[in-house]
Design a protein around this motif. Structure first.
Motif, short mmCIF file in Angstrom:
data_model
loop_
_atom_site.label_atom_id
_atom_site.label_comp_id
_atom_site.label_asym_id
_atom_site.label_seq_id
_atom_site.Cartn_x
_atom_site.Cartn_y
_atom_site.Cartn_z
N ALA A 153 19.10 44.53 -27.99
CA ALA A 153 17.90 45.19 -27.45
C ALA A 153 18.30 46.39 -26.59
O ALA A 153 17.67 47.45 -26.66
N ALA A 154 19.35 46.23 -25.78
CA ALA A 154 19.81 47.33 -24.92
C ALA A 154 20.29 48.50 -25.78
O ALA A 154 20.00 49.67 -25.47
N THR A 155 20.99 48.19 -26.86
CA THR A 155 21.52 49.24 -27.74
C THR A 155 20.38 50.01 -28.41
O THR A 155 20.29 51.24 -28.31
N LEU A 156 19.51 49.25 -29.09
CA LEU A 156 18.43 49.91 -29.83
C LEU A 156 17.44 50.58 -28.87
O LEU A 156 16.95 51.68 -29.14
N GLY A 157 17.20 49.92 -27.73
CA GLY A 157 16.28 50.49 -26.74
C GLY A 157 16.80 51.81 -26.20
O GLY A 157 16.05 52.78 -26.09
N SER A 158 18.09 51.86 -25.88
CA SER A 158 18.69 53.11 -25.35
C SER A 158 18.56 54.24 -26.37
O SER A 158 18.20 55.37 -26.02
N ILE A 159 18.85 53.92 -27.63
CA ILE A 159 18.79 54.95 -28.68
C ILE A 159 17.35 55.44 -28.84
O ILE A 159 17.08 56.64 -28.92
N LEU A 160 16.40 54.49 -28.86
CA LEU A 160 15.00 54.88 -29.05
C LEU A 160 14.48 55.71 -27.89
O LEU A 160 13.77 56.70 -28.10
N VAL A 161 14.83 55.33 -26.66
CA VAL A 161 14.37 56.09 -25.49
C VAL A 161 14.98 57.50 -25.53
O VAL A 161 14.27 58.50 -25.30
N PHE A 162 16.28 57.59 -25.84
CA PHE A 162 16.93 58.91 -25.92
C PHE A 162 16.25 59.77 -26.98
O PHE A 162 15.97 60.96 -26.76
N ALA A 163 15.99 59.17 -28.14
CA ALA A 163 15.35 59.92 -29.24
C ALA A 163 13.95 60.38 -28.83
O ALA A 163 13.56 61.53 -29.09
N TRP A 164 13.21 59.50 -28.18
CA TRP A 164 11.84 59.82 -27.78
C TRP A 164 11.84 60.97 -26.77
O TRP A 164 11.08 61.93 -26.91
N VAL A 165 12.73 60.89 -25.76
CA VAL A 165 12.81 61.94 -24.75
C VAL A 165 13.22 63.27 -25.40
O VAL A 165 12.65 64.33 -25.11
N THR A 166 14.18 63.22 -26.32
CA THR A 166 14.64 64.42 -27.01
C THR A 166 13.51 65.07 -27.80
O THR A 166 13.29 66.29 -27.71
#
Lengths: 44, 248
Positions: free
Chosen positions: A12-25
């Motif tokens: 969850a931490a891995t996928l969550g971090s990637i999704l948040v980074f992608a969303w912010v980008t």
């Protein structure tokens, strides 16, 4: 599954971090894009 | 599907959309295989499942920082000092810092299951944390005041120094006595002691994370270009205003 909390937590931490980074980008991209004409967007 | 691939977005192209879809498919496979299909480890039991996200994130962070150094060197050496190299270096470092954070977080959870502690001042963990902090510093240097060229020069020099930490992190388990296990796949003997499906899932993780990395870097560097265009227009407008004031 033994230790499921830690194991699912790591995924969850891995996928969550990637999704948040992608969303912010993508949000930043959308915001900046509205201020720039298409001729400056070299990838189009 | 074709509507999604052909849809318009700020920094997306057909290529990035295909890349993104591929990344999603591979990452879904990694999650399902890592959590369901792969067997337990004889020694570590179920906790080995964390390996499929922890190891690829560490490798991709290394890749990101190496590419940051290569792009920085290209900017320094190149006669034109193309800002495209600088933006790529910055984007790659940002994504690398995110993957390094994932490495530390998942490693901490795995460490709690294996060693009974979330954190140990072990050589591998300490050098990895040091690498993470160094690249946070790199990102801070990129935000310092100054022209785009000053930013590029400062950060390029820092990137070339920071990348020298990677061999120290990788070989820390060999140089010093470490709680952290040695390299399972990239070991000098080339003898990989992993079940076939475990190895395939691990490499799928590397492929999936690599696709995610390039997708994020492409979008991030294009956003940086847009921000640079907006900033340079703002600067041009400010100079024009100042000249107009001086003329009056």
């Amino acid at each position: 599954m033994k230790d499921a909390g830690f194991i699912f937590g790591s995924y969850a931490a891995t996928l969550g971090s990637i999704l948040v980074f992608a969303w912010v980008t993508l949000r930043r991209a959308k915001k900046s894009s509205s201020q720039v004409s298409d001729s400056d967007k070299t990838w189009l | 599907m074709s509507r999604l691939i052909n849809s318009k977005s700020a920094t997306g192209t057909q290529a990035t959309r295909v890349l993104g879809l591929l990344a999603i498919v591979v990452m879904l496979w990694v999650v399902v295989s890592g959590l369901v299909f792969t067997p337990q480890d004889v020694v570590q039991g179920e906790s080995v499942r964390i390996m499929y996200v922890h190891v690829p994130s560490a490798w991709i962070a290394y890749l990101a920082f190496i590419l940051t150094a290569v792009a920085s060197a290209s900017w320094l050496i190149g006669k034109k000092h193309s800002m495209g190299f600088d933006r790529f270096a910055g984007a790659s470092a940002e994504v690398g810092v995110m993957f390094m954070a994932i490495t530390l977080l998942t490693g901490s959870l795995w460490g709690r299951l294996t060693w009974g502690e979330f954190w140990q001042w072990d050589p591998r963990l300490t050098t990895t944390a040091f690498l993470f902090v160094t690249y946070l510093g790199y990102l801070a240097v990129r935000r310092l005041d100054g022209s785009a060229e000053q930013r590029a020069r400062r950060s390029a020099i820092m990137a070339l120094l920071a990348v020298l930490e990677i061999p120290l992190v990788h070989f820390s388990v060999v140089i010093w006595r470490s709680l952290h296990q040695g390299a399972t796949v990239l070991n000098p003997s080339g003898d990989v002691k992993l079940d076939d499906l475990m190895l395939f899932t691990l490499f799928s993780g590397v492929v999936g994370f690599t696709l995610v990395f390039f997708w994020l870097v492409l979008h991030r560097q294009r956003t940086m270009l847009l921000v640079d265009v907006v900033n340079s227009r703002g600067l041009d407008a400010a100079i024009a205003d100042r000249r107009a004031e001086a003329g009056n």
